[in-house]
Design an enzyme around this catalytic site. Sequence first.
Site, mmCIF file in Angstrom:
data_model
loop_
_atom_site.group_PDB
_atom_site.id
_atom_site.type_symbol
_atom_site.label_atom_id
_atom_site.label_comp_id
_atom_site.label_asym_id
_atom_site.label_seq_id
_atom_site.Cartn_x
_atom_site.Cartn_y
_atom_site.Cartn_z
ATOM 1 N N MET A 1 -7.034 -51.649 24.321
ATOM 2 C CA MET A 1 -8.124 -51.905 23.374
ATOM 3 C C MET A 1 -8.828 -53.205 23.758
ATOM 4 O O MET A 1 -8.181 -54.246 23.922
ATOM 5 C CB MET A 1 -7.592 -52.030 21.946
ATOM 6 C CG MET A 1 -6.943 -50.779 21.368
ATOM 7 S SD MET A 1 -7.978 -49.304 21.328
ATOM 8 C CE MET A 1 -9.391 -49.852 20.365
ATOM 9 N N MET B 1 -5.268 -43.915 15.178
ATOM 10 C CA MET B 1 -5.131 -45.264 14.618
ATOM 11 C C MET B 1 -4.577 -45.063 13.216
ATOM 12 O O MET B 1 -5.268 -45.262 12.198
ATOM 13 C CB MET B 1 -6.494 -45.971 14.627
ATOM 14 C CG MET B 1 -6.896 -46.387 16.042
ATOM 15 S SD MET B 1 -8.666 -46.651 16.238
ATOM 16 C CE MET B 1 -9.174 -44.962 16.565
ATOM 17 N N ASP C 1 -11.577 -40.389 17.532
ATOM 18 C CA ASP C 1 -10.937 -41.531 16.868
ATOM 19 C C ASP C 1 -10.475 -41.176 15.464
ATOM 20 O O ASP C 1 -11.290 -40.998 14.550
ATOM 21 C CB ASP C 1 -11.921 -42.704 16.798
ATOM 22 C CG ASP C 1 -12.079 -43.398 18.146
ATOM 23 O OD1 ASP C 1 -11.046 -43.755 18.741
ATOM 24 O OD2 ASP C 1 -13.228 -43.573 18.592
ATOM 25 N N MET D 1 -8.669 -42.371 12.139
ATOM 26 C CA MET D 1 -8.348 -43.613 11.418
ATOM 27 C C MET D 1 -7.901 -43.285 9.999
ATOM 28 O O MET D 1 -8.443 -42.367 9.376
ATOM 29 C CB MET D 1 -9.582 -44.508 11.355
ATOM 30 C CG MET D 1 -10.155 -44.839 12.719
ATOM 31 S SD MET D 1 -11.519 -45.995 12.573
ATOM 32 C CE MET D 1 -12.042 -46.081 14.297
ATOM 33 N N SER E 1 -17.006 -41.645 22.641
ATOM 34 C CA SER E 1 -16.312 -41.568 21.353
ATOM 35 C C SER E 1 -17.255 -40.984 20.318
ATOM 36 O O SER E 1 -18.315 -41.557 20.031
ATOM 37 C CB SER E 1 -15.864 -42.959 20.909
ATOM 38 O OG SER E 1 -15.548 -42.901 19.524
ATOM 39 N N HIS F 1 -7.221 -40.247 19.783
ATOM 40 C CA HIS F 1 -6.720 -41.618 19.619
ATOM 41 C C HIS F 1 -6.346 -41.825 18.157
ATOM 42 O O HIS F 1 -7.218 -41.926 17.291
ATOM 43 C CB HIS F 1 -7.845 -42.577 20.057
ATOM 44 C CG HIS F 1 -7.525 -44.029 19.887
ATOM 45 N ND1 HIS F 1 -8.497 -45.006 19.970
ATOM 46 C CD2 HIS F 1 -6.356 -44.690 19.654
ATOM 47 C CE1 HIS F 1 -7.939 -46.196 19.785
ATOM 48 N NE2 HIS F 1 -6.644 -46.036 19.579
ATOM 49 N N HIS G 1 -13.607 -38.288 23.354
ATOM 50 C CA HIS G 1 -12.669 -39.198 22.690
ATOM 51 C C HIS G 1 -12.833 -39.088 21.173
ATOM 52 O O HIS G 1 -13.930 -39.254 20.641
ATOM 53 C CB HIS G 1 -12.946 -40.625 23.163
ATOM 54 C CG HIS G 1 -11.981 -41.657 22.683
ATOM 55 N ND1 HIS G 1 -10.752 -41.874 23.290
ATOM 56 C CD2 HIS G 1 -12.056 -42.545 21.656
ATOM 57 C CE1 HIS G 1 -10.129 -42.861 22.653
ATOM 58 N NE2 HIS G 1 -10.892 -43.281 21.650
ATOM 59 N N ASP H 1 -10.905 -49.054 25.745
ATOM 60 C CA ASP H 1 -11.568 -48.603 24.515
ATOM 61 C C ASP H 1 -12.128 -49.795 23.752
ATOM 62 O O ASP H 1 -11.374 -50.622 23.233
ATOM 63 C CB ASP H 1 -10.563 -47.826 23.655
ATOM 64 C CG ASP H 1 -11.225 -47.103 22.499
ATOM 65 O OD1 ASP H 1 -12.453 -47.192 22.345
ATOM 66 O OD2 ASP H 1 -10.477 -46.439 21.746
HETATM 67 C C1 DX5 Z 1 -12.504 -48.416 17.956
HETATM 68 C C2 DX5 Z 1 -12.426 -47.014 18.522
HETATM 69 C C3 DX5 Z 1 -13.328 -46.833 19.685
HETATM 70 C C4 DX5 Z 1 -14.772 -47.003 19.334
HETATM 71 C C5 DX5 Z 1 -15.507 -47.539 20.504
HETATM 72 O O1 DX5 Z 1 -11.563 -48.580 16.964
HETATM 73 O O2 DX5 Z 1 -11.111 -46.706 18.941
HETATM 74 O O3 DX5 Z 1 -13.092 -45.621 20.352
HETATM 75 O O4 DX5 Z 1 -15.396 -45.825 18.920
HETATM 76 O O5 DX5 Z 1 -16.823 -47.781 20.114
HETATM 77 P P1 DX5 Z 1 -17.761 -48.735 20.942
HETATM 78 O O6 DX5 Z 1 -17.902 -48.136 22.315
HETATM 79 O O7 DX5 Z 1 -19.035 -48.712 20.169
HETATM 80 O O8 DX5 Z 1 -17.104 -50.077 20.998
HETATM 81 ZN ZN ZN Z 2 -10.741 -44.943 20.364
#
Ligand code: DX5
Ligand code: ZN
Length: 228
Positions: free
Chosen positions: A141, A72, A39, A41, A12, A70, A37, A176
């Site tokens: 998750m 969010m 993320d 947000m 990620s 991904h 990956h 994840d």
């Molecule tokens: C969390 C994200 C993950 C995150 C994982 O909300 O969706 O992808 O980056 O990070 P680690 O591996 O540090 O838990």
């Molecule tokens: Zn993620």
Amino acid sequence: MAFDRSIKIAPSILSADFANFGAEIRAIESQGADWVHVDVMDGHFVPNLTFGPPAVKAFRPHVKTVMDVHLMIAPVDPYIDAYADAGADILTAHIEAGPHIHRTLQAIRGAGMKAGVALNPGTPAETVEHLLDLTDLVCVMTVNPGFGGQKYIDMTAKVRKLRDMIGDRPIHIEIDGGMDPTTAPLMAAAGADVLVAGSAVFRGGSVDAADVYGDNIAAIRAAATAAI
Ligand code: DX5
Ligand code: ZN
């Protein structure tokens, strides 16, 4: 993108240097990442804010493997075309992000991407039972989404249940949150094939010390592969 259930490591870039995404993506891919990956947000569905479609579009030329986006965010549907235009290979939406996940998954596939559905830790496996024919990936998750570096929440029973529900359908199970060489084997043994890892990949390395990324990726892969 041919389907296979071998273990894939998806670093990620939430844990990368935000001022240097292009070089960070090239570094993890040169060090063995299978997927990248990404993320997204929105500061609303989750209490953190990262980047949107223009940034993801700028990442695209650097990603030679699979760009796994991904979301969010809520709502999702107004942004699906923007992420298709940005070049996402897989677009994953949270089942908790809106009332019409069935419509969302149809729209993602309709826009030419693989469709993923993500489940927060409190959401049961059964919620995807009637969605499997519309789904290419189920993301389980193992932290509450929003931040990297959080503590792993065990979801072994949920992953086993999903693995049984999926049977021989070509659907990935992605994990994840909190994946490292001690937690990844638990999820691989339960039936997961895609392991997202942020802090456990980027920890200790940099674009100038990319071999550390390689060692970190290899350690997670070795531990997970040994468990299956
Ligand atoms: C969390 C994200 C993950 C995150 C994982 O909300 O969706 O992808 O980056 O990070 P680690 O591996 O540090 O838990
Ligand atoms: Zn993620």
